[in-house]
Design a protein around this motif. Sequence first.
Motif, short mmCIF file in Angstrom:
data_model
loop_
_atom_site.label_atom_id
_atom_site.label_comp_id
_atom_site.label_asym_id
_atom_site.label_seq_id
_atom_site.Cartn_x
_atom_site.Cartn_y
_atom_site.Cartn_z
N GLU A 4 33.86 65.61 54.33
CA GLU A 4 33.25 66.95 54.32
C GLU A 4 33.82 67.84 53.21
OE1 GLU A 4 36.06 66.81 57.99
OE2 GLU A 4 34.63 65.49 56.97
N ASP A 5 34.95 67.45 52.63
CA ASP A 5 35.53 68.22 51.53
C ASP A 5 34.89 67.88 50.19
OD1 ASP A 5 37.43 69.42 53.26
OD2 ASP A 5 38.71 67.65 53.11
N VAL A 6 34.15 66.80 50.14
CA VAL A 6 33.52 66.36 48.89
C VAL A 6 32.21 67.15 48.70
CG1 VAL A 6 32.53 64.44 47.60
CG2 VAL A 6 34.53 64.07 49.06
N LYS A 7 32.18 67.97 47.68
CA LYS A 7 31.00 68.79 47.38
C LYS A 7 30.40 68.45 46.03
CE LYS A 7 31.93 71.21 51.11
NZ LYS A 7 31.13 71.06 52.35
N VAL A 8 31.27 68.14 45.06
CA VAL A 8 30.81 67.90 43.69
C VAL A 8 31.22 66.49 43.26
CG1 VAL A 8 30.93 68.65 41.29
CG2 VAL A 8 31.07 70.35 43.15
N ILE A 9 30.23 65.73 42.80
CA ILE A 9 30.45 64.38 42.30
C ILE A 9 30.37 64.40 40.78
CG2 ILE A 9 29.65 61.98 42.27
CD1 ILE A 9 30.57 62.76 45.02
N GLY A 10 31.39 63.90 40.12
CA GLY A 10 31.35 63.75 38.67
C GLY A 10 31.00 62.31 38.32
N VAL A 11 30.16 62.14 37.31
CA VAL A 11 29.82 60.80 36.83
C VAL A 11 30.06 60.78 35.33
CG1 VAL A 11 28.05 59.02 36.62
CG2 VAL A 11 28.06 60.50 38.64
N VAL A 12 30.91 59.87 34.88
CA VAL A 12 31.23 59.76 33.45
C VAL A 12 30.50 58.55 32.88
CG1 VAL A 12 33.05 59.55 31.74
CG2 VAL A 12 33.50 60.76 33.89
N GLY A 13 29.59 58.82 31.95
CA GLY A 13 28.75 57.78 31.39
C GLY A 13 27.34 57.91 31.95
N ALA A 14 26.37 58.16 31.06
CA ALA A 14 24.99 58.42 31.51
C ALA A 14 24.05 57.29 31.13
CB ALA A 14 24.49 59.74 30.91
#
Length: 298
Positions: A4-14
């Motif tokens: 529940e603390d995870v709000k923002v996901i970062g993805v490196v490489g598109a």
Amino acid sequence: MKLEDVKVIGVVGAGVMGHGIAQVAAKAGYEVVLVDISEEVLKKALELIESGPFGLKRLVEKGKMSEEDAKACMARIKTSTSLDSLKDADFIIEAVTENADLKKKIFSQLDKICKPEAIIASNTSGIMISDLATAVDRKDRFIGMHWFNPAPVMKLIEVVRGALTSDETFDLTVELSRKFGKIPIEAGDGPGFFTTRFINSWLVEAVRLFEMGIGGIREIDEMCRLAFGFPMGPFELMDLIGLDTALHIAEYLYEETKEKHYAPPNTLKKLVLSGYIGDKKLKPGSRGGWYDFYGIKK
């Protein structure tokens, strides 16, 4: 950290994998920051997420998603050419090319940029997690999260602990994978894990059988689909994931294990050296893949 603390996901490489992972995360309701060094790649990534063969438009057309939800999903994805934009991300998934030195350089930077509690996961298809973790101080919050292509479709996520990955990090990664609608399965931390060792043996053997004249490219692909029920054959799969990626994996497995059956075939090397690194629509700058090089109509 809890799910529940995870709000923002970062993805490196598109690229091929990264944009698919970003799509899945946004569809699951997360805010996503998609990072790449190329504005061109980021633009292409957004186009594929919206209108690509596995994109949101297809889901709307199939009645699996409303237009409103698709628009909301796109709005949750932000793009950037700077790793600094991930300073507030809670969970970061790296999906750059299969190069250990490049990945370690990125992880070292992320380790300094990201907040202390953030988890960093690598989508590596086979580089040992304990090796990649040497680039960070947060070894307890570093983990392998191996997705499969196409990410929006394939259900499996291979979850791999490094030697110092904490139980909390592992459990959260498993929970998050399920929130994404995936099926997480744990694999041990060895070169290639399970799936990459298995698939590499299939791919390189297919190339060798082609080199020996046992079957043509189209024929081998068709036989694999018909005989084994695979959704695509080995040459079609290499065109999708990238011949350069297949070559990197084979070279890595051979170097790490010294087992001859992992060694990359000469024909694969030849195509990659000649600029044929996969599907031109998915690999910017590529001259094409197996079918293009040999002039075979799909």
